[in-house]
Design a protein around this motif. Structure first.
Motif, PDB file in Angstrom:
ATOM      1  N   ARG A  98      21.223  45.010 -33.193  1.00 17.80           N
ATOM      2  CA  ARG A  98      19.771  45.054 -33.052  1.00 17.80           C
ATOM      3  C   ARG A  98      19.252  44.429 -31.760  1.00 17.80           C
ATOM      4  NH1 ARG A  98      17.849  46.766 -38.165  1.00 17.80           N
ATOM      5  NH2 ARG A  98      15.870  47.018 -37.093  1.00 17.80           N
ATOM      6  N   GLU A 111      15.499  45.312 -30.522  1.00 14.86           N
ATOM      7  CA  GLU A 111      14.404  44.353 -30.594  1.00 14.86           C
ATOM      8  C   GLU A 111      13.835  44.047 -29.213  1.00 14.86           C
ATOM      9  OE1 GLU A 111      13.115  43.710 -33.516  1.00 14.86           O
ATOM     10  OE2 GLU A 111      14.734  44.952 -34.318  1.00 14.86           O
ATOM     11  N   ASP A 119       9.960  44.354 -28.534  1.00 13.08           N
ATOM     12  CA  ASP A 119       9.233  43.253 -27.880  1.00 13.08           C
ATOM     13  C   ASP A 119       8.362  43.779 -26.746  1.00 13.08           C
ATOM     14  OD1 ASP A 119      10.413  41.341 -29.484  1.00 13.08           O
ATOM     15  OD2 ASP A 119      11.690  40.504 -27.911  1.00 13.08           O
ATOM     16  N   ARG A 132       6.275  39.100 -33.597  1.00  9.49           N
ATOM     17  CA  ARG A 132       7.678  39.179 -33.203  1.00  9.49           C
ATOM     18  C   ARG A 132       8.516  37.968 -33.584  1.00  9.49           C
ATOM     19  NH1 ARG A 132       9.566  43.104 -33.607  1.00  9.49           N
ATOM     20  NH2 ARG A 132      11.244  42.696 -32.133  1.00  9.49           N
ATOM     21  N   ARG A 167      10.168  38.036 -37.410  1.00  7.69           N
ATOM     22  CA  ARG A 167      11.128  39.133 -37.581  1.00  7.69           C
ATOM     23  C   ARG A 167      12.405  38.870 -36.797  1.00  7.69           C
ATOM     24  NH1 ARG A 167      12.065  44.251 -38.994  1.00  7.69           N
ATOM     25  NH2 ARG A 167      13.350  45.537 -37.627  1.00  7.69           N
ATOM     26  N   THR A 168      12.280  38.481 -35.537  1.00 13.70           N
ATOM     27  CA  THR A 168      13.473  38.283 -34.725  1.00 13.70           C
ATOM     28  C   THR A 168      14.260  37.055 -35.164  1.00 13.70           C
ATOM     29  OG1 THR A 168      12.103  37.179 -33.049  1.00 13.70           O
ATOM     30  CG2 THR A 168      12.582  39.518 -32.719  1.00 13.70           C
TER      31      THR A 168
END
Length: 353
Positions: free
Chosen positions: A272, A276, A280, A304, A307-308
């Motif tokens: 991912r 991501e 972003d 963000r 989730r990250t």
């Protein structure tokens, strides 16, 4: 954000995607790049649905699909190659990092100023500074402090491509005792990757030495792995220690903001990282295009950060499971049990009583 001298530090995936999406009539963007040329060697990146939506926003999804194979289904396997679980990739496709960077580079407007320089300190900027400069981010170091510098893990990542076409029956990830090996389709051949705990590095790793260590490490594993490594050459391979970033409380500090690996470099097990980074960049650009800077940055951080962070933790857990050593027999026994439970009952041919 206005029309100030806005600095995008990083010519990688996140930096180029951001520069491609910021409205040229609103922002004066300068991209600082370490190298003027694009890389010539790069492995395949899985483009998950959220990344595909980001590519569509940038305007390159069709081109990306045109140069990329559909990944199809793949299996999690034991070291001998026996599948534990098979997962369908649906419309997931695998894109060469080189092809992705090439398309992103072409999407950047001509109005964006490019500066090729190996910076040791941040240049003056009267606008927003975006750190999209990778796991060893200068922006993060100078703005967030040395305590946030990247940390080398004990894991080595060796990756590459070979021109031989992939065998669909061999696609997947092979989990051994303290090591893993992956095989997937790539444009024009086969993409492969391997990871194990190694003393090589953390910097200046010789690719040929890493390939030799990989051949020794995976000897006795599935024949498909031996065949791939026999065909691997240093010119089409990369070797590096895996680095991660420590958890940050926020991706925004004053007039600086982090994106991509500079914000959340993670273990590669979920595939991912690149996805991501694209999300972003598109998220940040769209917020900056539509909101005052302060509100845009606050919204970006809200959307963000959580989730990250969750993906970073999940990828770390997955790496521990995949590279299990002392717990490997228990892991394999559980996965074998799960596989047997999913198998249909055998139809007997003997006499009944």
């Amino acid at each position: 954000m206005g029309h100030g001298n806005d600095l995008d530090r990083g010519g990688g995936i996140a930096g180029l995607a951001l520069a491609a999406c910021l409205e040229p009539d609103r922002f004066q963007v300068t991209v600082y790049e370490k190298r003027p040329e694009l890389p010539t060697v790069g492995t395949v990146l899985a483009m998950w649905p959220n990344a595909q939506r980001a590519l569509a926003r940038i305007g390159i999804l069709g081109q990306a699909r045109g140069v990329s194979p559909i990944l199809g289904s793949g299996s999690i396997r034991n070291a001998a190659g026996e599948p534990w679980a098979t997962v369908s990739g649906g419309e997931l496709f695998g894109m060469s990092r080189v092809d992705l960077l090439t398309l992103l580079d072409r999407a950047v407007p001509g109005s964006v100023r490019r500066v090729t320089s190996h910076l040791r300190s941040l240049p003056p900027a009267d606008g927003l500074v975006v750190g999209a400069d990778g796991v060893h981010s200068l922006v993060r170091h100078q703005v967030w402090g040395a305590a946030t510098d990247a940390r080398a893990t004990s894991c080595l990542a060796v990756r590459g491509t070979i021109p031989a076409p992939v065998n669909p029956d061999e696609v997947g990830e092979y989990w051994g005792r303290g090591d893993l090996f992956g095989i997937a389709a790539s444009p024009g051949g086969t993409n492969w990757y391997a990871s194990w705990r190694s003393g090589l590095g953390p910097n200046g790793i010789d690719v040929e030495e890493a390939l030799g260590q990989a051949r020794d490490r995976f000897a006795g594993h599935a024949p498909a792995i031996s065949a791939v490594l026999a065909a691997a050459v240093p010119e089409l391979s990369l070797a590096q220690r895996i680095w991660t970033t420590p958890p940050l409380r926020s991706y925004v500090r004053g007039t600086a903001v982090l994106a991509g690996d500079a914000a959340h470099a993670m273990m590669p097990n979920l595939g991912r990282g690149a996805c991501e980074s694209l999300v972003d960049a598109v998220t940040l650009a769209d917020l900056l295009n539509s909101l005052p800077r302060g509100k845009a940055l606050a919204a970006y951080n809200r959307q963000r950060w959580l989730r990250t962070r969750a993906l970073s933790r999940a990828s770390a857990v997955m790496m521990r499971v995949a590279l299990a050593e002392g717990g490997q027999p228990v892991r394999d026994a559980l996965l074998n049990l799960a596989r047997r439970r999913k198998e249909p009952p055998a139809v007997g041919s003997g006499s009944s009583h």
